[in-house]
Design a protein around this motif. Structure first.
Motif, short mmCIF file in Angstrom:
data_model
loop_
_atom_site.label_atom_id
_atom_site.label_comp_id
_atom_site.label_asym_id
_atom_site.label_seq_id
_atom_site.Cartn_x
_atom_site.Cartn_y
_atom_site.Cartn_z
N LEU A 221 73.03 2.63 -80.13
CA LEU A 221 73.52 3.04 -81.45
C LEU A 221 73.84 4.53 -81.48
O LEU A 221 74.85 4.95 -82.06
CB LEU A 221 72.49 2.69 -82.52
N LEU B 236 77.58 6.13 -82.26
CA LEU B 236 77.81 7.16 -83.28
C LEU B 236 78.39 8.43 -82.68
O LEU B 236 79.25 9.08 -83.27
CB LEU B 236 76.50 7.47 -84.00
N THR C 236 72.94 4.41 -89.37
CA THR C 236 74.21 4.58 -88.67
C THR C 236 75.46 4.52 -89.54
O THR C 236 76.50 5.04 -89.12
CB THR C 236 74.36 3.50 -87.57
#
Length: 331
Positions: free
Chosen positions: A194, A198, A221
């Protein structure tokens, strides 16, 4: 918000099966802009993955799709296959839920990256290999030059997921469709994946639609969130606003079922009942049979998405009766 890169308008997906028609997606509308992360959340079977796969037309032949999916003014649902192939994998890429199913088990990882580069770039063979090594390094795979010649079964689960992300990024897409990209990974690898996504959104200016059932992932996120239930959108809006002041009873129930809402050791608050069968449409609000706020009209009249704050829409007759979250302290 920026001018939307992607606009999904009244998307509907119906599957023809031996038991009759299955309405998996029922009138979904949303958009996403450059550099933005939109979270698509809901219980299993709510239509999240089908919605995502419908965008680049990756559904089986028994699927009937209607509505509009606008990409730079082009409707991806109606453009010719040849033009769609130039966009799919190039401008719009997808990270699938299970890498062992999505990756070809009999081709080296390097060859699978090369296929995308051949289809969407004018690079020669040497340049494509350099790009493949660069991509594996970008997603955090060490000894990238050696790894190019290895097969998916020689990679760990986290590395396979990283390799799949590398493949999806090969042609530098403007939009990434990520279908539960951290499923079945341990929490450490999940966090790394994740964080990587990002970082890439920030550095490359991509837009991303992230499908997940984990509200904690959304909170960490996403910029905006769209909550789905029984193939329909329940609520959409900025993450902080939706989580602090939910305007749909289903969103409220999801948030209250999460750990951390009460004292340590306190019982969780589960949502009673089961989601409806999508081959048996429910009149009115699909969540009404499980909703503690339901009123008579909820079982017969289908609520429509209504704006309650700038960019914050909900389809719930109880929207104004739902309490603000305790931690927000205000409406």
């Amino acid at each position: 918000m920026n001018t939307p890169l992607l606009q999904v308008q009244d998307l509907r997906v119906t599957f023809t099966t031996g038991r009759g028609a299955v309405h998996a997606v029922d009138g979904v509308t949303f958009d996403v802009g450059a550099g933005e992360v939109l979270g698509l959340v809901g219980e299993s079977g709510s239509g999240k993955s089908v919605t995502l796969r419908a965008i680049p037309r990756l559904l089986h032949d028994n699927a009937a799709v209607s509505g509009r999916v606008l990409w730079h003014g082009q409707d991806l649902l109606t453009i010719p296959d040849e033009r769609l192939r130039a966009i799919r994998g190039g401008q719009v890429a997808m990270v699938f839920q299970e890498p062992m199913s999505a990756l070809n088990p009999v081709l080296p990882i390097g060859m699978q990256i090369d296929e995308v580069l051949v289809a969407h770039t004018d690079m020669d063979r040497a340049a494509r290999r350099r790009r493949a090594i660069e991509l594996l390094g970008l997603v955090g795979i060490a000894s990238a030059a050696t790894r190019l010649d290895q097969y998916p079964h020689e990679f760990s689960g986290g590395m396979r997921q990283r390799a799949m992300i590398a493949i999806s990024l090969a042609a530098q897409p403007a939009l990434l469709l990520a279908d539960e990209p951290t499923t079945a990974l341990d929490v450490t690898i999940q966090d790394q994946i994740l964080t990587l996504l990002l970082q890439l959104v920030s550095e490359l200016g991509m837009a991303m639609v992230l499908v997940t059932h984990d509200l904690g992932v959304v909170a960490e996120t996403c910029d905006r969130v769209a909550v789905m239930y029984a193939g329909r959108l329940c609520e959409t809006g900025p993450v902080e606003l939706v989580f602090n002041r939910p305007r749909h009873a289903y969103t409220d129930a999801l948030l209250r079922s999460m750990p951390g809402d009460g004292a340590a050791g306190a019982m969780l608050t589960p949502i009673p009942g089961q989601p409806p069968r999508i081959d048996s449409p429910v009149p009115g609000c699909a969540f009404a049979p499980r909703c503690s706020y339901a009123e008579p009209r909820c079982t017969t009249e289908r609520p429509v998405l209504t704006a309650y704050a700038p960019g914050h829409d909900s389809a719930c007759y109880a929207a104004t009766r739902l309490p603000a979250r305790v931690e927000e302290g205000a409406a």
